[in-house]
Design a protein around this motif. Structure first.
Motif, short mmCIF file in Angstrom:
data_model
loop_
_atom_site.label_atom_id
_atom_site.label_comp_id
_atom_site.label_asym_id
_atom_site.label_seq_id
_atom_site.Cartn_x
_atom_site.Cartn_y
_atom_site.Cartn_z
N ALA A 158 -3.54 15.93 -0.67
CA ALA A 158 -2.87 14.64 -0.54
C ALA A 158 -3.70 13.68 0.30
O ALA A 158 -3.80 12.49 -0.03
N LEU A 199 0.78 4.20 -2.78
CA LEU A 199 0.54 5.61 -2.43
C LEU A 199 1.66 6.50 -2.92
O LEU A 199 1.43 7.67 -3.27
N SER A 200 2.89 5.99 -2.94
CA SER A 200 4.02 6.81 -3.37
C SER A 200 3.93 7.17 -4.85
O SER A 200 4.61 8.09 -5.32
N GLU A 201 3.07 6.46 -5.61
CA GLU A 201 2.90 6.74 -7.03
C GLU A 201 1.87 7.83 -7.30
O GLU A 201 1.74 8.30 -8.43
N LEU A 202 1.15 8.24 -6.27
CA LEU A 202 0.13 9.28 -6.46
C LEU A 202 0.81 10.62 -6.78
O LEU A 202 1.82 10.97 -6.15
N PRO A 203 0.27 11.39 -7.70
CA PRO A 203 0.88 12.68 -8.07
C PRO A 203 0.97 13.66 -6.89
O PRO A 203 1.89 14.48 -6.85
N SER A 204 0.01 13.58 -5.96
CA SER A 204 -0.02 14.53 -4.84
C SER A 204 0.85 14.10 -3.67
O SER A 204 0.95 14.82 -2.67
N VAL A 205 1.49 12.94 -3.76
CA VAL A 205 2.32 12.41 -2.67
C VAL A 205 3.79 12.52 -3.06
O VAL A 205 4.21 12.00 -4.10
N GLU A 220 0.84 -1.21 0.00
CA GLU A 220 0.00 0.00 0.00
C GLU A 220 0.86 1.25 0.00
O GLU A 220 0.55 2.24 -0.66
N ALA A 231 -7.55 6.43 -2.75
CA ALA A 231 -6.76 5.30 -3.24
C ALA A 231 -6.85 4.10 -2.30
O ALA A 231 -7.01 2.95 -2.75
N ASP A 252 -6.55 12.32 -1.79
CA ASP A 252 -6.09 11.33 -2.77
C ASP A 252 -5.71 10.01 -2.10
O ASP A 252 -6.01 8.93 -2.62
N VAL A 253 -5.03 10.09 -0.96
CA VAL A 253 -4.64 8.88 -0.23
C VAL A 253 -5.89 8.14 0.25
O VAL A 253 -5.97 6.90 0.16
#
Length: 411
Positions: free
Chosen positions: A244, A98-104, A94, A251, A247-248
């Motif tokens: 962020a 999450l590290s692939e999200l643009p806002s993270v 997980e 996801a 988005d998290v």
């Protein structure tokens, strides 16, 4: 109520304290205890708040934490049911998602366990084994005393590497360079790549026995349980914390196949929640402080009433003479109130000195940057003076109401 009467009242009070040292000591003892308690507690609270603020500042204002459940609140999901029941643990997969999200910007997993570290015939027990992502030094106040941090490649392949804190290095190597040596952490051989020297920590005690390894290594080789894994998440540049978090949340809910009406089976905790948790703790300390201080001031107030009543009795003829010479009730009242305030303010100054000395000692012996704030010092002296007015009012009023004829006849 002029300068002369005020000065006279202060001098009389000082003379009374000098002449009756034991009685004076017992009188101001309660005030001393009360003010010393307030000063010491204020110093501790201020030091704790400054330390915690520095720690939170190191983590970053926009950083938030992904937890299995909200550990900043104590609540039960039902009779006898733990708050984590029905909530799956946070996983490395997980975190990678999450590290692939643009806002993270970054995701740092963190788990912990305890164990022992051995090198040759030397052993250190009670060591905290901390499994962390590569970014962990960003959130820890301190610097590398030698070597380096483990690399992303070490993390990705669950490499057998470790960073030890300098307290561990001192006990295991006694001045020798630990970098490059192999130690056994819970029986598993790991190569030391760095030595970290943290800044003194309020909650870590006298020494910090910590070994930091990649989270992947902790789980794969050291068998550290990941039931309570947390993720420190930093928003990417250009994105707010709320963006962020949204988005998290989306996801994770999607990955865990949660329905729209269901409550999220994870927790995202902002810095504000940690600050509130600290505030609730310091609030309890402040309440205890006020209760103890109030008791001390009440005891001191009773002593003030006693010593002032004795003073009125001993000086009955003097009061009669002053009234016969034209002194008004207001002047007599003010003189005795000044005496009472002088006694309690002296007690307050002594208590403040004791509290300040305790704060200095605490600052010297512990990591707490304790000091008595000027605001609290002014409050302490002001409360001492108010205590003198409050408890000195009755004796002063009695002196002011004495009949001059009866007073002159008093033997």
């Amino acid at each position: 109520m002029n300068f002369t009467s005020t000065r006279e009242g202060i001098l009389i009070a000082l003379e009374a304290l000098r002449s009756n040292k034991v009685r004076a000591f017992l009188t101001i003892l309660g005030v001393v205890i009360g003010v010393a308690t307030v000063s010491a507690m204020a110093a501790i609270i201020t030091g704790m708040q400054e330390t915690i603020s520095a720690d939170l500042e190191a983590v970053g204002a926009k950083t938030f934490i992904l937890m299995r459940f909200d550990q900043t609140t104590v609540r039960m999901s039902g009779p006898g049911r733990p708050p984590w029941e029905g909530k799956p643990k946070v996983t490395l997969a997980e975190g990678a998602m999450l590290s692939e999200l643009p806002s993270v910007g970054s995701v740092t997993p963190s788990i912990a366990a305890s164990g022992e570290v051995k090198y040759g015939s030397h052993e250190v027990s009670g060591v905290q084994i901390s499994g962390n992502g590569v970014e962990w030094p960003t959130y820890t106040l301190g610097d590398f005393a030698g070597g380096r941090n483990f690399l992303p490649a070490d993390y990705n392949r669950a490499g057998g590497v470790a960073v030890i804190f300098d307290d561990v290095a001192k006990q295991l190597f006694a001045g020798r360079d630990p970098v490059g040596r192999v130690v056994r952490v819970n029986g598993v051989p790991l190569t030391i790549v760095g030595v970290y020297k943290p800044k003194p920590n309020l909650f870590a005690g006298g020494s910090q026995l910590v070994v930091v390894v990649p989270t992947s290594t902790a789980i794969k080789y050291l068998k550290v349980r990941d039931d309570w894994m947390q993720m420190l998440i930093v928003p990417a540049p250009g994105f707010t914390q709320d963006q962020a978090i949204d988005d998290v949340t989306m996801a994770l809910r999607t990955a865990r196949m949660q329905r729209p009406a269901e409550e999220s089976n994870f927790a995202l905790v902002k810095q504000e929640a940690l600050v509130k948790q600290v505030a609730s703790f310091t609030g309890v300390v402040e309440t205890v402080m006020l209760v103890l201080a109030s008791i001390g001031l009440m005891v001191g107030g009773v002593g003030v009433v006693g010593i002032m009543m004795i003073s009125v009795t001993e000086r009955t003829r003097e009061i009669g003479v002053r009234k016969a010479l034209g002194a008004t009730r207001r002047e007599i009242l003010w003189q005795f109130l000044v005496e009472a305030m002088t006694v309690t303010v002296i007690g307050g100054v002594i208590g403040l000195a004791l509290g300040g000395g305790g704060a200095l000692l605490l600052k010297t012996l512990t990591p707490i940057p304790a000091h008595v704030p000027l605001f609290w010092a002014v409050i302490a002296i002001g409360v001492s003076a108010a205590c003198g007015i409050l408890f000195g009012m009755y004796p002063a009023n009695k002196a002011a109401r004495l009949d001059p004829v009866d007073a002159l006849r008093y033997e």
